[in-house]
Design a protein around this motif. Structure first.
Motif, PDB file in Angstrom:
ATOM      1  N   ASN A 247       0.581  -0.766  -0.060  1.00 41.69           N
ATOM      2  CA  ASN A 247       0.215  -0.033  -0.047  1.00 41.69           C
ATOM      3  C   ASN A 247       0.869   1.260  -0.245  1.00 41.69           C
ATOM      4  N   GLY A 248       0.482   2.704  -0.743  1.00 42.32           N
ATOM      5  CA  GLY A 248       1.350   3.378  -0.979  1.00 42.32           C
ATOM      6  C   GLY A 248       0.094   4.839  -1.200  1.00 42.32           C
TER       7      GLY A 248
ATOM      8  N   LEU B 260       4.438   4.450   2.521  1.00 48.37           N
ATOM      9  CA  LEU B 260       4.388   3.406   2.416  1.00 48.37           C
ATOM     10  C   LEU B 260       4.231   1.788   3.427  1.00 48.37           C
ATOM     11  N   ASN B 261       3.288   0.776   3.217  1.00 44.03           N
ATOM     12  CA  ASN B 261       3.083  -0.008   4.282  1.00 44.03           C
ATOM     13  C   ASN B 261       3.162  -1.232   3.303  1.00 44.03           C
ATOM     14  N   ALA B 262       3.404  -2.715   3.913  1.00 45.56           N
ATOM     15  CA  ALA B 262       2.951  -4.318   3.053  1.00 45.56           C
ATOM     16  C   ALA B 262       3.108  -4.870   4.577  1.00 45.56           C
ATOM     17  N   ILE B 263       2.436  -6.043   3.673  1.00 37.97           N
ATOM     18  CA  ILE B 263       2.269  -7.416   4.256  1.00 37.97           C
ATOM     19  C   ILE B 263       2.416  -8.130   3.634  1.00 37.97           C
TER      20      ILE B 263
ATOM     21  N   ALA C  42      -2.421  -2.598  -3.720  1.00 36.46           N
ATOM     22  CA  ALA C  42      -1.803  -4.050  -4.947  1.00 36.46           C
ATOM     23  C   ALA C  42      -1.754  -5.510  -4.125  1.00 36.46           C
ATOM     24  N   ALA C  43      -2.779  -6.343  -4.574  1.00 34.25           N
ATOM     25  CA  ALA C  43      -2.349  -7.415  -4.133  1.00 34.25           C
ATOM     26  C   ALA C  43      -1.954  -9.017  -4.898  1.00 34.25           C
TER      27      ALA C  43
END
Length: 1018
Positions: free
Chosen positions: A225-226, A239-242, A1016-1017
């Motif tokens: 995610n941004g 900016l985060n991500a998993i 973005a998935a």
């Protein structure tokens, strides 16, 4: 869409369902659905839908709320697929909290707010004190922790913030309150808000309610995610991500986040830096600290020469201040935050399930330093007979060329505009573990453990050294030029810079100062560090006791142990020079505090649908209670009783009564080994205060007051100085703050209006003995605090001063206490604040699906106070619909948020309206005076502040298909019409560093903020 709730220990489904085409939901696992009794209870309790506060928060996305309602109905119809749930506000699994308001807002609602932090998310809730404020920087009175219903602040932290039902460590430098923003937003599954007293379940702090931040149980795949945002002279980036992997019995994921937000200088917003606000009905906030210096001489008295070339003087009153210093301030500090979170969960058998969590978060805030200011510093010129103290650059004012002595006020500007930095940093490490074991089909036990370290450091680098400037002006460290007064209290340390020459003197009248002297004016470095260490362990059992005709009686019981410690370490100048040459060290070890607790909860289903009772489809009663024993102040007991009355399929009535409490924060109690200090000094010279003759007749005999004709005399100047003391609450024997709360409400979703859900709740809270340090104006004007101000018309005796400063017990005093003291004002922290607050929370959400045009949603939520009384131990008075009288929280009557939304296929557009009603400014700087009764309590007056209405827009497009399925792009605009906040004649520090001209508790200083983002998935 799964919105179902997690509970006191963060335990959620062991059989989460996977949505087709979504890489980021939990795995298909062994089904462990709840029992038939649990399904029946949950179906009955959740049939009407979410509670009032759930729908208040869900105004961020009313479509989400409506979908959640649909999910509830579907779940009730298919109990075999129900997930095992534990609800915030109850220890009993599978049961919604009886009689209470509960919110559960999931990922879709979080996405529609475009929130970069949980602070930004909860600030959309009208019931939250800071709703509508700038979601950046610490709140000066609650760190980052949310506050429900404006029910006090500071040490009186009446709202408990949890992560997955477990406590977090304290943080910050003031009240050791929590920062839930340590959870990366990509790991956040939902937020639950319980707006009722809950100490019977959770213990301390849950007087106004609980905010529980629930993280994902599992995650499969990758999501990035941004967001990039821009306002006038402002940028932000997130900016985060998993990433995660699941297997048949569990899973692992890791989430991270980087957030950057610019600082906002006052000069970038005219409403923050106007200085002289008289053209808009405000005050002139300009100062007499100018460059070149303004001058007073013995002959001019309080009149001021505006520069050395001035031939005449002007009155030295606030209205005549010529220099706008507000352009140098910072309204909102910049922010950088990096964090990571890792979660492992696994079912090791059909009976044993274990979950472990690790969080590391680093937060930095930064603000530019301010040019140094000097006020009323004595300097000597030729003919003064002061020898080496004569400043070689001395200039008498043109209007008084024979003056040999003067006092100057000066702003130390430099050509580089570099005044140092004021930075804050917090590092938090948080570890939790939860083990569930199924004893029988009806009984289970849970062991949970949490431990954390939170280290907060405030650093000032290369900031102004006021002592250095005074040494360079009159050769001493004393503003009055004394060559015999010690710079360090209790020690014979006299700081001198003699003789003054052109090489070591400061020229405040021109620009002849040497480069070396100018450089050493900005060399001070200070540091304050607070280390919070926290440990909590909990053991719980729960299950079915026996059956009644309406269903099973269920019970949960548990025991807890908590250990808390706080260390304080501070370095500051010792008033002999800069910190590299003379520093003061303050070290305080607070605690450890040890807490032993036990609690029990029962659920009694008294009437069920099959019993055929008219107008009662179901009636459930919940009773809970808790005992907490604190090592430093003893025990407290807190019960709660609540009931749900399901009238029919679409009407539910609910109510509850609870007693709750707040344990005094360790750093507000103070260090007993140092006279209960909570800072480097306990007593300092007082600022100037206006004392009414009617309330303090003895002030008439204080020097400078005998000839005053007005209703007040201002004391605290050079003619009549005084002392100000602020020691910790332990000095006064603090006790826990207590609260009583009750609420009644109705939830309804009429079948004749499909898609409509509405709730109304009337709630009431009384709060007794709130821990606070009363501000000087409150002491002066409140009858119950009258004895905190002592007037000494002939000067206080040495014995009075000795007892007041508490130096015999280890307390310390400021560097330059006045030789003669005419008053002493006691601002010690104590159980001083009592509140009686009542109000209405109401909402509606209406979802209208159409075949051709898509789905429309309408909704609105409202928090409306009907009563806001307070007192300090005497007769209560109303502060309803005001802000400013209490520096720690507002009491504005009306806040609301509304939404209109549309969605068709992958496209969604939502428009939000945010409203704060008009109110009165009761801060002591209001232009229209606040009217008081004979006891000094306010009864009216103050400046009217206009209502505030802003609009937000969020538009998104969600991709479908094999490659980008579930990915999304969006545009988000906050404050669409770039509207300035309503003018507020005062300085609040509800957010950031604070600035004059707007109410930081309720208004956003950024203006229009436009953001673009993606999810973005993979």
């Amino acid at each position: 869409m799964q919105h179902w709730v997690s509970g006191p220990t963060g335990r959620r489904s062991r059989g989460a369902r996977r949505r087709p085409g979504r890489a980021f939901d939990g795995p298909l696992r062994k089904s462990k659905s709840i029992s038939r009794e649990g399904a029946h209870i949950m179906s009955r309790n959740l049939k009407v839908g979410g509670s009032l506060i759930a729908l208040i928060v869900a105004t961020s996305s009313f479509a989400t709320t409506a979908d959640a309602q649909g999910s509830a109905a579907a779940a009730a119809a298919a109990p075999a697929q129900l997930e095992e749930v534990v609800v915030t506000g109850s220890s009993i699994r599978g049961v919604a909290p009886v009689g209470s308001n509960l919110v559960s807002v999931g990922q879709e609602a979080i996405t529609k707010t475009a929130a970069t932090s949980v602070t930004e998310l909860v600030n959309t809730v009208p019931a939250i004190t800071t709703a509508g404020s700038t979601p950046q920087g610490q709140s000066a009175y609650s760190y980052y922790a949310p506050q429900i219903h404006s029910l006090a602040g500071s040490g009186s932290n009446t709202t408990l913030a949890l992560v997955d039902g477990l406590r977090m460590p304290g943080g910050g430098l003031q009240y050791a309150q929590t920062d839930p923003n340590i959870v990366p937003t990509s790991a956040l599954q939902r937020v639950e808000v319980l707006a009722d007293g809950a100490s019977s379940i959770y213990g301390s702090d849950a007087v106004a309610g609980v905010v529980n931040f629930i993280t994902r149980k599992t995650f499969n795949g990758l999501q990035v995610n941004g967001r990039a945002g821009s306002a006038d002279h402002y940028k932000s980036y997130d900016l985060n991500a998993i990433w995660g992997k699941t297997w048949d019995t569990g899973g692992f994921y890791i989430a991270g986040q980087y957030l950057s937000q610019d600082q906002l200088a006052n000069k970038l917003r005219p409403f923050l830096s106007q200085g002289d606000y008289r053209s808009v009905g405000g005050s002139n906030t300009n100062q007499f600290t100018c460059s070149p210096a303004t001058i007073r001489t013995p002959a001019s008295g309080s009149n001021v020469y505006l520069s050395p070339s001035a031939t005449t003087t002007i009155p030295g009153t606030a209205a005549n201040g010529p220099c706008n210093t507000s352009i140098y301030g910072t309204a909102i500090p910049g922010v950088e935050r990096e964090g990571v979170m890792a979660v492992f969960t696994n079912d090791f058998s059909d009976k044993l399930s274990v979950t472990g969590k690790f969080i590391y978060n680093r937060l930095q805030t930064f603000a530019s330093g301010l040019p140094g200011a000097l006020n009323n510093i004595t300097v000597y010129g030729p003919g003064s007979g002061k020898g080496g103290q004569i400043n070689p650059f001395f200039m008498a004012p043109a209007g008084e060329p024979g003056a040999t002595q003067e006092t100057v006020s000066y702003l130390a500007l430099n050509s580089a505009n570099d005044y140092g930095t004021d930075n804050y940093e917090n590092n938090t490490v948080y570890l939790t573990g939860v083990a569930d074991y199924k004893l029988t089909n009806d009984w289970s036990m849970t062991f949970s453990n949490a431990m954390a370290w939170s280290n907060s450091v405030q650093r000032q680098r290369n900031v102004f050294c006021s002592t250095c400037a005074v040494l360079d002006l009159n050769g001493t460290s004393q503003s009055n030029g004394s060559t015999t007064t010690s710079a360090v209290p209790g020690q014979n340390i006299v700081a001198l810079n003699l003789p003054l020459t052109t090489a070591n003197a400061l020229d405040v009248w021109g620009n002849r100062t040497s480069d070396a002297v100018l450089k050493q004016l900005y060399v001070n470095n200070t540091q304050t560090q607070h280390l919070n260490i926290f440990y909590q362990t909990k053991f719980e059992v729960q299950g079915k006791l026996f059956d009644l005709p309406a269903g099973a009686v269920r019970m949960a019981a548990g025991a807890e142990y908590m250990w808390v410690k706080q260390n304080v370490d501070a370095v500051s100048p010792n008033n002999t020079s800069n910190t590299s040459l003379g520093a003061r060290y303050f070290v305080s070890n607070l605690g450890p505090r040890k807490v032993k607790s036990g609690y029990v909860e029962f659920l009694f289903p008294l009437i069920s649908e099959g019993m055929g009772v008219p107008f009662v489809q179901a009636l459930d009663v919940n009773i809970s209670g808790r005992i907490d024993n604190y090592s430093d102040f003893g025990s407290t007991k807190n019960p709660k009783i609540a009931a749900n009355w399901q009238v029919n399929d679409w009407i539910k009535l609910r109510g509850n009564y609870a007693k709750s409490f707040v344990a005094p924060p360790l750093n507000q109690v103070g260090d007993p080994s140092q006279g209960y200090l909570r800072g480097a000094t306990g007593t300092n010279a007082s600022t100037q205060i206006a004392v009414p003759f009617a309330l303090y007749p003895e002030v008439r005999n204080v020097p400078g007051c005998q000839t005053v004709t007005g209703p007040t005399c201002t004391v605290g100047g050079t003619l009549n100085p005084g002392l100000d003391r602020s020691l910790g609450a332990g000095f006064a024997g603090v006790v826990p703050q207590t609260g009583d709360s009750w609420s009644v409400g109705v939830d309804f979703s009429p079948p004749f209006i499909p898609g409509l859900v509405a709730n109304v709740t009337y709630w009431a809270n009384t709060f007794t003995g709130g821990v606070a340090s009363p501000a000087q104006p409150l002491i002066i004007n409140s009858a119950a605090l009258h004895n905190r101000l002592t007037i000494c018309p002939s000067g206080c005796t040495p014995e009075q001063v000795r007892v007041f400063t508490n130096v015999d017990n280890g307390a310390t005093v400021g560097a330059t206490l006045p030789p003669t003291v005419y008053f002493m004002i006691n601002r010690d922290v104590g159980n001083v604040l009592n509140l009686d607050v009542q109000g209405i929370d109401a909402m509606f959400s209406y979802r209208i699906p159409t075949d051709a045009l898509g789905t429309f949603t309408l909704g609105g939520s409202l928090t409306y106070f009907t009563k806001f009384d307070q007192d300090f131990g005497d007769a209560p008075f109303s502060v309803l619909n005001t802000s400013g009288y209490n520096s720690q929280f507002p009491s504005i009557q009306t806040k609301a948020r509304g939404q209109v939304g549309w969605q068709k296929g992958p496209v969604a557009v939502d428009v939000f309206a945010n409203y704060t009603g008009k109110y009165h400014n009761w801060i002591n700087t209001s232009i229209l005076p606040v009217l008081s009764d004979a006891s000094g309590n306010p009864i009216g007056g103050g400046d009217p502040v206009k209502a505030d209405l802003t609009f937000d827009v969020h538009a998104s497009y969600e991709f479908e298909g094999d490659l980008l399925n579930g990915s999304q792009v969006y545009i988000d605009v906050k404050n669409l019409f770039d509207k300035d906040p309503p003018f507020y004649n005062g300085n609040t520090t509800g957010v950031g560093v604070g600035a004059w001209g707007f109410n930081g508790f309720t208004s956003n200083a950024l203006g229009r903020l436009m953001s673009v983002g993606f999810r973005a998935a993979f």
